[in-house]
Scaffold this motif. Sequence first.
Motif, PDB file in Angstrom:
ATOM      1  N   UNK A   1      -5.184  -0.500   3.538  1.00 20.61           N
ATOM      2  CA  UNK A   1      -5.543   1.029   3.919  1.00 20.61           C
ATOM      3  C   UNK A   1      -4.451   1.912   4.711  1.00 20.61           C
ATOM      4  N   UNK A   2      -3.948   1.277   5.653  1.00 24.44           N
ATOM      5  CA  UNK A   2      -3.033   2.021   6.528  1.00 24.44           C
ATOM      6  C   UNK A   2      -1.790   2.099   5.595  1.00 24.44           C
ATOM      7  N   UNK A   3      -1.615   1.431   4.668  1.00 26.78           N
ATOM      8  CA  UNK A   3      -0.367   1.604   3.910  1.00 26.78           C
ATOM      9  C   UNK A   3      -0.675   2.765   3.079  1.00 26.78           C
ATOM     10  N   UNK A   4      -1.756   2.800   2.432  1.00 32.59           N
ATOM     11  CA  UNK A   4      -1.928   3.851   1.265  1.00 32.59           C
ATOM     12  C   UNK A   4      -2.127   5.119   2.281  1.00 32.59           C
ATOM     13  N   UNK A   5      -2.688   5.082   3.301  1.00 36.53           N
ATOM     14  CA  UNK A   5      -2.437   6.456   3.983  1.00 36.53           C
ATOM     15  C   UNK A   5      -1.131   6.693   4.409  1.00 36.53           C
ATOM     16  N   UNK A   6      -0.312   5.841   4.785  1.00 36.09           N
ATOM     17  CA  UNK A   6       1.106   6.114   5.034  1.00 36.09           C
ATOM     18  C   UNK A   6       1.913   6.822   3.583  1.00 36.09           C
ATOM     19  N   UNK A   7       1.329   6.220   2.705  1.00 37.12           N
ATOM     20  CA  UNK A   7       2.204   6.548   1.354  1.00 37.12           C
ATOM     21  C   UNK A   7       2.055   8.098   1.160  1.00 37.12           C
ATOM     22  N   UNK A   8       1.331   8.890   1.582  1.00 38.74           N
ATOM     23  CA  UNK A   8       1.490  10.321   1.754  1.00 38.74           C
ATOM     24  C   UNK A   8       2.729  10.951   1.980  1.00 38.74           C
ATOM     25  N   UNK A   9       3.367  10.227   3.126  1.00 38.95           N
ATOM     26  CA  UNK A   9       4.794  10.763   3.409  1.00 38.95           C
ATOM     27  C   UNK A   9       5.893   9.608   3.506  1.00 38.95           C
ATOM     28  N   UNK A  10       5.660   8.755   2.535  1.00 43.98           N
ATOM     29  CA  UNK A  10       6.924   7.664   2.516  1.00 43.98           C
ATOM     30  C   UNK A  10       7.804   8.163   1.583  1.00 43.98           C
TER      31      UNK A  10
ATOM     32  N   UNK B   1       0.981  13.578   8.129  1.00 45.91           N
ATOM     33  CA  UNK B   1      -0.238  13.223   7.148  1.00 45.91           C
ATOM     34  C   UNK B   1      -1.297  13.838   7.209  1.00 45.91           C
ATOM     35  N   UNK B   2      -1.663  14.303   8.345  1.00 46.60           N
ATOM     36  CA  UNK B   2      -2.665  15.057   8.491  1.00 46.60           C
ATOM     37  C   UNK B   2      -3.660  14.492   9.764  1.00 46.60           C
ATOM     38  N   UNK B   3      -3.686  15.200  11.037  1.00 42.69           N
ATOM     39  CA  UNK B   3      -4.344  14.472  12.104  1.00 42.69           C
ATOM     40  C   UNK B   3      -5.733  14.114  11.783  1.00 42.69           C
ATOM     41  N   UNK B   4      -6.564  14.938  11.292  1.00 44.54           N
ATOM     42  CA  UNK B   4      -8.009  14.579  10.723  1.00 44.54           C
ATOM     43  C   UNK B   4      -7.938  13.585   9.764  1.00 44.54           C
ATOM     44  N   UNK B   5      -6.975  13.399   8.783  1.00 48.17           N
ATOM     45  CA  UNK B   5      -6.912  12.314   7.857  1.00 48.17           C
ATOM     46  C   UNK B   5      -6.701  10.939   8.523  1.00 48.17           C
ATOM     47  N   UNK B   6      -5.853  11.052   9.335  1.00 50.28           N
ATOM     48  CA  UNK B   6      -5.385   9.729   9.994  1.00 50.28           C
ATOM     49  C   UNK B   6      -6.536   9.271  10.868  1.00 50.28           C
ATOM     50  N   UNK B   7      -7.235  10.270  11.471  1.00 49.17           N
ATOM     51  CA  UNK B   7      -8.436   9.644  12.500  1.00 49.17           C
ATOM     52  C   UNK B   7      -9.482   9.168  11.519  1.00 49.17           C
ATOM     53  N   UNK B   8      -9.811  10.111  10.421  1.00 48.17           N
ATOM     54  CA  UNK B   8     -10.949   9.713   9.798  1.00 48.17           C
ATOM     55  C   UNK B   8     -10.841   8.259   9.090  1.00 48.17           C
ATOM     56  N   UNK B   9      -9.683   8.026   8.540  1.00 50.88           N
ATOM     57  CA  UNK B   9      -9.193   6.779   7.884  1.00 50.88           C
ATOM     58  C   UNK B   9      -9.231   5.575   8.802  1.00 50.88           C
ATOM     59  N   UNK B  10      -8.622   5.588   9.978  1.00 50.89           N
ATOM     60  CA  UNK B  10      -8.591   4.688  10.817  1.00 50.89           C
ATOM     61  C   UNK B  10      -9.882   4.355  11.274  1.00 50.89           C
TER      62      UNK B  10
ATOM     63  N   UNK C   1       0.851  -1.197   0.142  1.00 44.02           N
ATOM     64  CA  UNK C   1      -0.081  -0.068   0.102  1.00 44.02           C
ATOM     65  C   UNK C   1       0.876   1.280   0.001  1.00 44.02           C
ATOM     66  N   UNK C   2       1.740   1.194   0.536  1.00 41.87           N
ATOM     67  CA  UNK C   2       3.023   2.356   0.971  1.00 41.87           C
ATOM     68  C   UNK C   2       3.544   2.757  -0.529  1.00 41.87           C
ATOM     69  N   UNK C   3       3.767   1.734  -1.183  1.00 41.86           N
ATOM     70  CA  UNK C   3       4.354   1.674  -2.615  1.00 41.86           C
ATOM     71  C   UNK C   3       3.253   1.649  -3.964  1.00 41.86           C
TER      72      UNK C   3
END
Length: 275
Positions: free
Chosen positions: A266-275, A215-224, A80-82
């Motif tokens: 989903x967690x991987x794609x979320x983290x891909x923003x800053x990978x 990543x964005x606090x709101x984005x992390x909380x909302x996604x998870x 997901x990160x990649x």
Amino acid sequence: MEIMDIIKKSFIFPSNNLDKLALYIVLTFAAVLLLFGGISFFILSSESSAFVILGVILSILSLIVIFVTMGYKLAIMKSGINQDEKAPSFNWKNDIVSGIKVIVLNIVYFIVPAIIVVIVALITNIPGNFMQIVNEFNANVNATAINSTVAVGPVVSNASLEALGSSLIITAIVAIILFIIFSFLESMGEARLANTGSLGNGLNIIEAAKDIPRIGVGKVIATILLVIIIMVVIQGILSYIYGQIPQLGIISVIVTPYLTFFAQRAYGLLYSDIA
């Protein structure tokens, strides 16, 4: 990547990789069978020493398969990160090592809040309040046993009950808050581990905490939270169906791994923003 894009792409990801999902399901089922077999032989160990050996062998095999599945979950997050379209192939050696790292990471991330909760419990005097209730109970029960004609009043005073109740509530609130916070931090730590392969990076709680605003606090909380809500709703609906038609319970063997793939992706794609 937008939140809904993460959710949509992650949810269809397992269906596009049915071969890997099927193998993951087989391994998960095998781990359960091996563990159950190991326990069964340990129970029968009094009949023969051979059962002890078999129990140890099956338990070790179960542990190895569990490491593989846990390591593969990390590989799913890495994909997901990649932003790879295909799920990674199983690599037994790498997956076992990754699985061990994940277990160590989980222990560290949740032992910290556990220690804090114990400290809070001591500060709010849960042990002392509990012992006070035990002492009052024993004293009043003994007094009643010695002279049953004498009214000794309540077995435990309201003050003692209120003191214990207050300390328990405060400790429980702190525990819930810490569990939620460290669950988010653990997700970031696991993503750092998946991204770099370094357990040290994954265990860097301070940097994991910094990743959330990156990543964005709101984005992390909302996604998870969305991932958790979707999983809970699906499992809840299926649990109701299983209750009505128990034979359909076998579906969980497929659904649970599917949702595992979904969450890790989903967690991987979320983290891909800053990978």
